[in-house]
Design a protein around this motif. Sequence first.
Motif, mmCIF file in Angstrom:
data_model
loop_
_atom_site.group_PDB
_atom_site.id
_atom_site.type_symbol
_atom_site.label_atom_id
_atom_site.label_comp_id
_atom_site.label_asym_id
_atom_site.label_seq_id
_atom_site.Cartn_x
_atom_site.Cartn_y
_atom_site.Cartn_z
ATOM 1 N N SER A 1 -5.026 -24.827 9.821
ATOM 2 C CA SER A 1 -5.705 -24.514 8.560
ATOM 3 C C SER A 1 -7.216 -24.500 8.739
ATOM 4 C CB SER A 1 -5.292 -25.512 7.477
ATOM 5 O OG SER A 1 -5.539 -26.844 7.896
ATOM 6 N N ALA A 2 -7.767 -25.438 9.506
ATOM 7 C CA ALA A 2 -9.219 -25.463 9.710
ATOM 8 C C ALA A 2 -9.685 -24.218 10.455
ATOM 9 C CB ALA A 2 -9.612 -26.730 10.485
ATOM 10 N N GLN A 3 -8.935 -23.837 11.487
ATOM 11 C CA GLN A 3 -9.307 -22.628 12.245
ATOM 12 C C GLN A 3 -9.197 -21.375 11.389
ATOM 13 O OE1 GLN A 3 -7.196 -25.015 13.253
ATOM 14 N NE2 GLN A 3 -7.422 -25.473 15.440
ATOM 15 N N LEU A 4 -8.188 -21.330 10.516
ATOM 16 C CA LEU A 4 -8.030 -20.168 9.639
ATOM 17 C C LEU A 4 -9.197 -20.050 8.669
ATOM 18 C CD1 LEU A 4 -4.210 -20.318 8.862
ATOM 19 C CD2 LEU A 4 -5.410 -18.442 9.973
ATOM 20 N N ARG A 5 -9.630 -21.174 8.118
ATOM 21 C CA ARG A 5 -10.767 -21.131 7.190
ATOM 22 C C ARG A 5 -12.030 -20.663 7.906
ATOM 23 N NH1 ARG A 5 -8.380 -25.918 5.232
ATOM 24 N NH2 ARG A 5 -9.783 -27.198 6.485
ATOM 25 N N GLN A 6 -12.252 -21.188 9.106
ATOM 26 C CA GLN A 6 -13.438 -20.788 9.856
ATOM 27 C C GLN A 6 -13.380 -19.310 10.217
ATOM 28 O OE1 GLN A 6 -13.964 -22.833 13.580
ATOM 29 N NE2 GLN A 6 -15.998 -21.967 13.953
ATOM 30 N N ALA A 7 -12.208 -18.845 10.655
ATOM 31 C CA ALA A 7 -12.059 -17.438 11.030
ATOM 32 C C ALA A 7 -12.318 -16.523 9.838
ATOM 33 C CB ALA A 7 -10.652 -17.201 11.583
ATOM 34 N N GLY A 8 -11.783 -16.885 8.676
ATOM 35 C CA GLY A 8 -12.001 -16.070 7.487
ATOM 36 C C GLY A 8 -13.471 -15.953 7.134
ATOM 37 N N ARG A 9 -14.208 -17.092 7.236
ATOM 38 C CA ARG A 9 -15.645 -17.049 6.933
ATOM 39 C C ARG A 9 -16.385 -16.155 7.910
ATOM 40 N NH1 ARG A 9 -14.960 -22.678 6.192
ATOM 41 N NH2 ARG A 9 -15.824 -23.055 8.261
ATOM 42 N N VAL A 10 -16.062 -16.270 9.195
ATOM 43 C CA VAL A 10 -16.756 -15.484 10.223
ATOM 44 C C VAL A 10 -16.565 -13.992 10.004
ATOM 45 C CG1 VAL A 10 -16.772 -14.921 12.690
ATOM 46 C CG2 VAL A 10 -16.703 -17.307 11.957
ATOM 47 N N LEU A 11 -15.322 -13.592 9.750
ATOM 48 C CA LEU A 11 -15.014 -12.162 9.689
ATOM 49 C C LEU A 11 -15.457 -11.519 8.387
ATOM 50 C CD1 LEU A 11 -11.480 -12.293 11.315
ATOM 51 C CD2 LEU A 11 -13.586 -11.478 12.367
ATOM 52 N N ARG A 12 -15.528 -12.279 7.320
ATOM 53 C CA ARG A 12 -15.906 -11.703 6.026
ATOM 54 C C ARG A 12 -17.421 -11.632 5.826
ATOM 55 N NH1 ARG A 12 -11.771 -11.082 2.387
ATOM 56 N NH2 ARG A 12 -9.767 -12.017 2.941
ATOM 57 N N GLU A 13 -18.177 -12.331 6.674
ATOM 58 C CA GLU A 13 -19.628 -12.324 6.526
ATOM 59 C C GLU A 13 -20.263 -11.517 7.646
ATOM 60 O OE1 GLU A 13 -20.807 -16.379 6.510
ATOM 61 O OE2 GLU A 13 -19.722 -16.873 4.663
ATOM 62 N N PRO A 14 -21.374 -10.806 7.369
ATOM 63 C CA PRO A 14 -22.043 -10.042 8.433
ATOM 64 C C PRO A 14 -22.516 -10.964 9.548
ATOM 65 C CG PRO A 14 -22.913 -9.486 6.256
ATOM 66 C CD PRO A 14 -22.052 -10.695 6.072
ATOM 67 N N GLY A 15 -22.547 -10.432 10.753
ATOM 68 C CA GLY A 15 -23.060 -11.197 11.870
ATOM 69 C C GLY A 15 -24.572 -11.301 11.812
ATOM 70 N N VAL A 16 -25.140 -11.883 12.842
ATOM 71 C CA VAL A 16 -26.593 -12.062 12.909
ATOM 72 C C VAL A 16 -27.274 -10.703 12.850
ATOM 73 C CG1 VAL A 16 -28.502 -12.943 14.299
ATOM 74 C CG2 VAL A 16 -26.304 -14.166 14.249
ATOM 75 N N GLY A 17 -28.242 -10.559 11.919
ATOM 76 C CA GLY A 17 -28.951 -9.294 11.779
ATOM 77 C C GLY A 17 -28.086 -8.164 11.261
ATOM 78 N N GLY A 18 -26.971 -8.492 10.588
ATOM 79 C CA GLY A 18 -26.085 -7.464 10.053
ATOM 80 C C GLY A 18 -25.130 -6.885 11.077
ATOM 81 N N ALA A 19 -25.098 -7.436 12.308
ATOM 82 C CA ALA A 19 -24.221 -6.921 13.358
ATOM 83 C C ALA A 19 -22.762 -7.225 13.047
ATOM 84 C CB ALA A 19 -24.600 -7.533 14.706
ATOM 85 N N ALA A 20 -21.867 -6.541 13.767
ATOM 86 C CA ALA A 20 -20.430 -6.775 13.588
ATOM 87 C C ALA A 20 -20.062 -8.132 14.171
ATOM 88 C CB ALA A 20 -19.636 -5.669 14.281
ATOM 89 N N PRO A 21 -19.500 -9.050 13.369
ATOM 90 C CA PRO A 21 -19.133 -10.360 13.907
ATOM 91 C C PRO A 21 -17.970 -10.247 14.894
ATOM 92 C CG PRO A 21 -18.350 -10.131 11.647
ATOM 93 C CD PRO A 21 -19.198 -8.929 11.930
ATOM 94 N N VAL A 22 -17.975 -11.139 15.879
ATOM 95 C CA VAL A 22 -16.905 -11.208 16.877
ATOM 96 C C VAL A 22 -16.368 -12.631 16.880
ATOM 97 C CG1 VAL A 22 -16.277 -10.995 19.309
ATOM 98 C CG2 VAL A 22 -17.921 -9.403 18.302
ATOM 99 N N LEU A 23 -15.065 -12.781 16.673
ATOM 100 C CA LEU A 23 -14.397 -14.082 16.687
ATOM 101 C C LEU A 23 -13.551 -14.171 17.950
ATOM 102 C CD1 LEU A 23 -13.452 -16.709 15.149
ATOM 103 C CD2 LEU A 23 -11.530 -15.329 14.334
ATOM 104 N N GLY A 24 -13.808 -15.174 18.778
ATOM 105 C CA GLY A 24 -13.027 -15.376 19.996
ATOM 106 C C GLY A 24 -12.083 -16.545 19.858
ATOM 107 N N LEU A 25 -10.801 -16.342 20.142
ATOM 108 C CA LEU A 25 -9.796 -17.404 20.084
ATOM 109 C C LEU A 25 -9.343 -17.719 21.507
ATOM 110 C CD1 LEU A 25 -7.591 -16.039 17.140
ATOM 111 C CD2 LEU A 25 -9.436 -17.713 17.006
#
Length: 485
Positions: free
Chosen positions: A278-302
């Motif tokens: 559940s903790a990893q899912l919450r973190q992943a959701g936040r990462v992917l739904r928000e723009p990356g640094v400087g508006g770049a495409a976020p990348v989530l590594g598992l």
Amino acid sequence: MGLDFRVLGALRASCDGREIDLGRPQQRAVLAALLLAPGQLVPTERLVEGLWGEDDGRWPKDPVGQIGTHAHRLRRALDTPGLLVATAGGYRLAVERAAVDLFRYEAGVGEAATLRHDDPARARELLAGALAVWRGRALDGVPGGFAERARERLAAGRHAAVKVLHDLDLALGRHAEALSALDALAAEHPRDEEVQRLYLLALHRCGRTAEALAAFEALRARLDRELGLEPAPAVVDLHARIRRGDASLAAPDIPVPPRRPPRPCQLPPDLPDLVGRSAQLRQAGRVLREPGVGGAAPVLGLSGPAGSGTSALAVHVAHAVQDAFPDGQLYAAGGAADPGAALAAFLRALGERPPYGATVEEMSARYRSALDGRRVLVVLDGVGEVAPLLPAVAGCAAVVAGAEPGVLPGDAVRVALGPLEQHDAQELLARIVGADRIRREPGPAAELAEICGYLPVLLRTAATRLAARPQWSVADLVRWLAERG
């Protein structure tokens, strides 16, 4: 040219156009199981059950040893170092999906599905090309329950694709060309009401209305006699419209459709019984739904040890955030995946024609140009070279599972997975096996979870084995696993 494998017909393999002798039938059955999961670990016990069934009383004296012998002989026949890899608990065929005719066929069917309503002419062209890959009954002559189940599944999928092809024929006014094929198909599948509906419409549009009405009466009598059922409402409605001469059933004038970008959805099915994380899912959701640094495409590594479920979590996360990426989801898997082949598949899914002879760098630039202005999620599972496949376009995002250290960009967010918590491991067993069976044997259930190292993949494999054997207790499975080390 390289390696090429054919499963949509008799099992065949070639290297640079030279046919490879694949040996004995059981050896070919092992290869077939590995080819249907290219780049993925296939557990030895699944190969054993695929050849000799789930009843271990029918297994040969040393089934694991026999699988090893077949793998050794296949390795010699294929004569490609590093291609057939033995790992702890199973085997992996490190071949890209594009080298297997099944996955070229499925890519064509999937691309046709995305264009079916927006560009039916192109969809029909793609679907006809995909179906032309078939050369007979899938895995013809390959023994074992695994091959038989695969044959049935693939035959059902092919039949569905053929029906879509003829539906497109009728939508495009090609009823005359389709009629002879539909005539044979209706005779072969007398209870398939969608086939019968297409056949009635083709007959009517070809001026053979009396035959269409007679075919409907024959269908109704047959269903009543054999099943005690009336025809489906869609068939009954078509019959009524034919009887009253409904003008809307005439062959359509096909306008040139406006070209809209396709919205690919390549994600594998989500697991319905994923637990924990559940903790990893919450973190992943936040990462992917928000723009990356400087508006770049976020990348989530598992990342995590083998069996920790990075692949399943990547797919689950992607399904959970689908709404944030309305322009589609792209998916590539397999450590042996060639980035050029993966980029070409992505470009086709996005409605682009891959440039012939282009370098990986050129295709990667074309790929990112195709993504510009779209919100697309890219999921890469166990892909060796990820950099060319990352979207790197504002509004898009990527999930990378099982990447080697150092291959992700510096601004990627890394999430590490480990074994499940003990209560989550018990919950996973209960969901697959049944809560009552696990509750009755708390001690053996805890021991089973410990034997599996609390790793989701091993727990799921063990639980699936137990669920398939209602006569076994949990303690029986623990003893069985202990005997086999």
